[in-house]
Design a protein around this motif. Structure first.
Motif, short mmCIF file in Angstrom:
data_model
loop_
_atom_site.label_atom_id
_atom_site.label_comp_id
_atom_site.label_asym_id
_atom_site.label_seq_id
_atom_site.Cartn_x
_atom_site.Cartn_y
_atom_site.Cartn_z
N ILE A 1 0.86 -1.19 0.00
CA ILE A 1 0.00 0.00 0.00
C ILE A 1 0.89 1.24 0.00
O ILE A 1 1.79 1.37 0.84
CB ILE A 1 -0.94 0.00 1.22
N TYR A 2 0.67 2.12 -0.97
CA TYR A 2 1.43 3.38 -1.08
C TYR A 2 0.56 4.52 -0.57
O TYR A 2 -0.58 4.67 -1.01
CB TYR A 2 1.83 3.63 -2.54
N CYS A 3 1.10 5.33 0.35
CA CYS A 3 0.30 6.36 1.00
C CYS A 3 0.62 7.75 0.47
O CYS A 3 1.76 8.06 0.14
CB CYS A 3 0.53 6.33 2.50
N GLU A 4 -0.41 8.59 0.47
CA GLU A 4 -0.22 9.96 0.00
C GLU A 4 0.35 10.87 1.09
O GLU A 4 1.13 11.77 0.81
CB GLU A 4 -1.57 10.53 -0.49
N ASN A 5 -0.07 10.65 2.33
CA ASN A 5 0.33 11.58 3.39
C ASN A 5 0.40 10.85 4.74
O ASN A 5 0.17 9.65 4.82
CB ASN A 5 -0.67 12.75 3.45
N ILE B 1 -10.99 22.74 -18.44
CA ILE B 1 -10.33 21.56 -19.02
C ILE B 1 -10.69 20.34 -18.18
O ILE B 1 -10.56 20.35 -16.95
CB ILE B 1 -8.81 21.75 -19.08
N LYS B 2 -11.15 19.28 -18.85
CA LYS B 2 -11.63 18.11 -18.12
C LYS B 2 -10.47 17.19 -17.74
O LYS B 2 -10.21 16.18 -18.40
CB LYS B 2 -12.68 17.38 -18.95
N ALA B 3 -9.77 17.58 -16.70
CA ALA B 3 -8.64 16.81 -16.22
C ALA B 3 -9.06 15.99 -15.01
O ALA B 3 -9.94 16.39 -14.25
CB ALA B 3 -7.50 17.75 -15.83
N GLY B 4 -8.44 14.83 -14.88
CA GLY B 4 -8.74 13.97 -13.74
C GLY B 4 -7.49 13.26 -13.26
O GLY B 4 -6.42 13.38 -13.87
N LEU B 5 -7.66 12.52 -12.16
CA LEU B 5 -6.50 11.86 -11.57
C LEU B 5 -6.94 10.56 -10.90
O LEU B 5 -8.03 10.48 -10.33
CB LEU B 5 -5.89 12.80 -10.53
N LEU B 6 -6.12 9.56 -11.04
CA LEU B 6 -6.34 8.32 -10.28
C LEU B 6 -5.10 8.07 -9.45
O LEU B 6 -3.99 7.99 -9.98
CB LEU B 6 -6.61 7.14 -11.21
N ARG B 7 -5.30 8.03 -8.14
CA ARG B 7 -4.17 7.74 -7.25
C ARG B 7 -4.26 6.28 -6.82
O ARG B 7 -5.18 5.88 -6.12
CB ARG B 7 -4.20 8.63 -6.02
N LEU B 8 -3.29 5.52 -7.29
CA LEU B 8 -3.27 4.10 -6.97
C LEU B 8 -2.66 3.92 -5.58
O LEU B 8 -1.60 4.46 -5.28
CB LEU B 8 -2.45 3.34 -8.01
N ARG B 9 -3.36 3.17 -4.75
CA ARG B 9 -2.95 2.98 -3.37
C ARG B 9 -2.49 1.53 -3.17
O ARG B 9 -1.46 1.24 -2.58
CB ARG B 9 -4.19 3.25 -2.54
N LEU B 10 -3.28 0.62 -3.71
CA LEU B 10 -2.98 -0.80 -3.58
C LEU B 10 -2.28 -1.26 -4.86
O LEU B 10 -2.89 -1.32 -5.92
CB LEU B 10 -4.29 -1.58 -3.39
N PHE C 1 -9.03 0.68 -3.21
CA PHE C 1 -7.82 0.29 -3.93
C PHE C 1 -7.11 1.51 -4.49
O PHE C 1 -5.91 1.54 -4.64
CB PHE C 1 -8.16 -0.64 -5.09
N PHE C 2 -7.93 2.49 -4.86
CA PHE C 2 -7.37 3.72 -5.41
C PHE C 2 -8.36 4.84 -5.17
O PHE C 2 -9.50 4.61 -4.76
CB PHE C 2 -7.08 3.58 -6.91
N GLU C 3 -7.89 6.06 -5.39
CA GLU C 3 -8.73 7.22 -5.19
C GLU C 3 -8.95 7.86 -6.56
O GLU C 3 -8.00 8.08 -7.31
CB GLU C 3 -7.99 8.21 -4.27
N GLU C 4 -10.21 8.12 -6.88
CA GLU C 4 -10.52 8.78 -8.15
C GLU C 4 -10.77 10.25 -7.85
O GLU C 4 -11.61 10.59 -7.02
CB GLU C 4 -11.76 8.17 -8.78
N TYR C 5 -10.03 11.11 -8.51
CA TYR C 5 -10.19 12.54 -8.28
C TYR C 5 -10.65 13.21 -9.58
O TYR C 5 -9.89 13.29 -10.54
CB TYR C 5 -8.88 13.15 -7.78
#
Ligand code: SF4
Ligand code: SF4
Lengths: 385, 98, 192
Positions: free
Chosen positions: A133-137, A284-293, A249-253
């Motif tokens: 598991i990779y953590c953001e903070n 602008i339709k930008a997005g992000l997926l932060r993979l955690r697992l 598993f991940f965060e959708e932003y």
């Protein structure tokens, strides 16, 4: 209770509240503080943990395997070369199905020698049968370490929870801590299945497997890793219901309607969210997926989440040195292979050896996606060229 | 012998009972068989100490024979039996298969 | 405040730039702010120029990159200004706070291209008189609050006293010395 903690302090506090039976560890920058602070808790008698000071990380993991086999809830901590020195024991821990919990701090591997963040250490250990598991903070590191105990013990697999070296490990930020009693109740009491110290039921651990059994036992571990996904989801949800901070598993932003998106792990995701907000304000339709697992790799869920986005950049804070991109990129690309309409995908290697990744670099990635500058498979962000 | 599928095996390569080595018959690996002469034997138990396969059988501090199910025929017992006693002789297994 | 506020601290290894950023963050969290405090990392060498940073906001902070264009720069050691440009990236409307016995006007004249507001305080002398040692980082906290109004001064003083009391139970002189030095710097800091 809102407090100011560094990532290392947050992990050490989680360990205090978990109060494991045994911690065996050897210090290494930038993870040293975790065990240093924790050994203070041991000396002050605020935990009941047996602390084993060893002479190397190889010994640390060996001692963890021994104590876990004996039936003790076992934790350790390391980083970079330390994790590398644990190598052969990491495989033994997973092969023997030892639910050891490792607080990891991501740091580049030598050579050249460096103490700063990249993901080459844990990415190198991605196939050794440990949940990752990779953590953001700091908040997520704290929350994840508490969940990790349950995840490991239910899946009977070892688990490493990592933070970005210095950026998170030594950066102090606001976070919420749980009460000691809440953590105690959440992790519960450890009931080992086949502890060696149960003298009424003697067992053999580590018997040799030749051509006739090895494959079957590996097949079991493969299955355990598959099942771990459901366990991670279940415990993340339970944690969310109890304490209000939800983990998947991940965060959708802002991914729902995104036309350009990046996939990224760790602290860089936080910085990238600021860029997403900027771009959204401009329409602008930008997005992000932060993979955690990352282990087990939630490929179906990732394919669902990313399907329909025409242009995706995957950010890797390590390179596989395979001449075809970083580990996150190759796996995400493979996960999207079965989509009916495959997106255009590019890889950005960034932040090696702790190179700062700032807003302008992330803006440039979205800019590349928005202007279809996607012919090059792999690009290197922030390197002098 | 048909072996268990991966679903049916204990995890982690664990063996969930003790003393399972007795179930593994290694006696048929033997090409030389130790023959023990009870008359000569003084029960010094040198052979019991040195046998690497725990195949020397002892009861009430007296040697009582050899466990041929597990003895691999290494000959250590014969070598370690005191020279003046020589209560163990190694004989070719072929002799017994005639 | 609402928006993000960024501070850069300049000091020399051993002068407590990192500690200052942590103390400031600690005080801010007492007022319900979201904070970050982090040093610039490298080999730790006594006397080498070092930097530390703070971020402050009323909302959660997700940024995890370096601070490029701070709102405030605090200089713990004026001799640093001979070798490095402490105003680099500092916003034109920003605040520059320097530990020196010089008047703000004198310093301002030396930094002709800096258009923001400049403050000075002799934190070294204050710490020597109040603490018996040259530890300018604690008094600088008081001066910083005066120069920026980022935190409530009385609240911060109370918070610091509580923390020091926990740490130095048996040394009341250390607690009083620190509190007095913060108060004095708050009163003595001068803006041009
Ligand atoms: S021959 Fe070897 S294995 Fe057999 S009884 Fe003698 S010492 Fe033991
Ligand atoms: S070593 Fe020889 S004498 Fe001694 S117990 Fe064995 S057989 Fe008997």
């Amino acid at each position: 209770m809102r407090v100011a903690k560094t990532g290392n302090e947050a992990m050490a506090e989680a360990m205090r509240q978990i109060n494991p039976d045994v911690v065996a560890a050897y210090p290494i920058t930038p993870a040293t503080e975790i065990v240093q602070i924790f050994s203070g808790f041991v000396a002050d008698g605020v935990v009941n943990t047996e602390f084993v000071a060893v002479e190397s990380e190889h010994s640390a993991m060996s001692a963890c395997i021994g104590s876990c086999a004996a039936g003790a809830r076992t934790m350790t901590s390391t980083s970079s070369q330390g994790l590398a020195l644990m190598w052969e024991m990491l495989y033994i821990a997973s092969g023997l199905r030892m639910p050891i919990v490792l607080a990891e701090v991501n740091r580049a591997l030598s050579s050249p020698i460096n103490i700063h963040c990249d993901h080459s250490d844990t990415m190198g250990a991605r196939d050794c049968g440990w949940i990752q598991i990779y953590c953001e903070n700091a908040q997520e590191a704290y929350d994840s370490l508490i969940q990790a105990v349950r995840i490991a013990e239910e899946s009977l697999l070892p688990i490493m929870v990592s933070t970005d070296g210095f950026i998170i490990s030594h950066g102090m930020e606001s976070m919420e801590m749980l009460e000691d009693a809440q953590v105690k109740a959440f992790v519960g009491e450890y009931k080992p299945q086949h502890p060696l110290l149960d003298l009424d039921h003697p067992i053999t651990i580590g018997a040799i497997d030749f051509t006739d059994y090895y494959f079957e036992h590996k097949r079991q571990t493969i299955e355990a890793m598959r099942n771990a996904k459901g366990i991670v989801a279940k415990i993340g949800q339970e944690f969310g219901e109890k304490f209000g901070r939800h983990y998947g598993f991940f965060e959708e932003y802002k991914l729902e309607d995104a036309e350009i998106a990046i996939v990224v792990l760790g602290s860089t995701a936080g910085t990238s969210k600021v860029v997403v907000d900027e771009l959204r304000q401009k329409g602008i339709k930008a997005g992000l997926l932060r993979l955690r697992l990352f282990r087990p790799f939630p490929y179906q869920e990732l394919a669902n989440a990313l399907s329909g986005i025409p242009c995706i950049a995957v950010m890797d804070r390590s390179d596989s040195l395979n001449s075809a991109g970083g580990p996150v990129f190759t796996e995400i690309r493979s996960a999207l292979y079965d989509l009916e309409i495959r997106p255009k995908m590019v890889n950005y290697i960034y932040g090696l050896g702790g190179r700062n990744i700032d807003l302008s670099q992330i803006r440039s990635v979205y800019e590349d996606l928005a202007t279809n500058k996607t012919d090059e498979l792999v690009r290197y962000l922030g390197v002098r060229e | 012998m048909s072996k268990e599928a991966w679903q049916d095996l204990p995890i982690g390569g664990l063996i969930l009972e003790g003393g399972t080595a007795t179930k593994y018959i290694t006696g048929d690996w033997r090409s030389l068989r130790p023959i023990w002469d009870e008359e000569k034997c003084i029960s010094c138990l040198n052979c019991w100490i040195y046998c690497p396969d725990s195949s020397v059988l002892v009861e009430d501090e007296k040697m009582i024979g050899i466990d041929y199910d597990h003895c691999k025929g290494c000959g250590i017992c014969a070598k370690e039996c005191p020279p003046k006693v020589q209560a163990i002789k190694m004989v070719s297994e072929a002799e017994f298969r005639k | 405040m609402g928006k993000l506020f960024e501070i850069r601290w300049h000091g020399r290894g051993g002068q407590g730039a990192k500690t200052a950023s942590i103390l400031f963050a600690d005080a801010a969290i007492g007022e319900g702010k979201y904070i970050q405090a982090f040093p610039e990392y490298g080999p730790e060498r006594m006397g080498a120029p070092v930097q530390a940073f703070n971020r402050l906001s009323d909302e959660p902070i997700t940024l995890h990159c370096g601070v490029d264009s701070p709102d405030v720069v605090v200089v713990l050691d004026p001799s640093l200004m001979e070798t490095i440009d402490v105003t680099q990236g500092l916003k034109q409307s920003g605040v520059l706070l320097i530990n020196t016995n010089q008047e703000p006007k004198v310093m301002k004249d030396r930094l002709s291209n800096f258009g923001g507001k400049l403050w000075t305080v002799d934190a070294s002398t204050i710490s020597k008189e109040e603490l018996g040692q040259e530890i300018p980082n604690t008094p600088m906290l008081g001066a910083l609050i005066k120069a920026t109004n980022l935190l409530d001064f009385e609240g911060m003083l109370e918070d610091t006293r509580k923390k020091l009391t926990k740490k130095f139970k048996s040394k009341p002189e250390v607690i009083d010395g620190n509190i007095n030095s913060i108060k004095r710097a708050y009163q003595e800091v001068k803006g041009e």
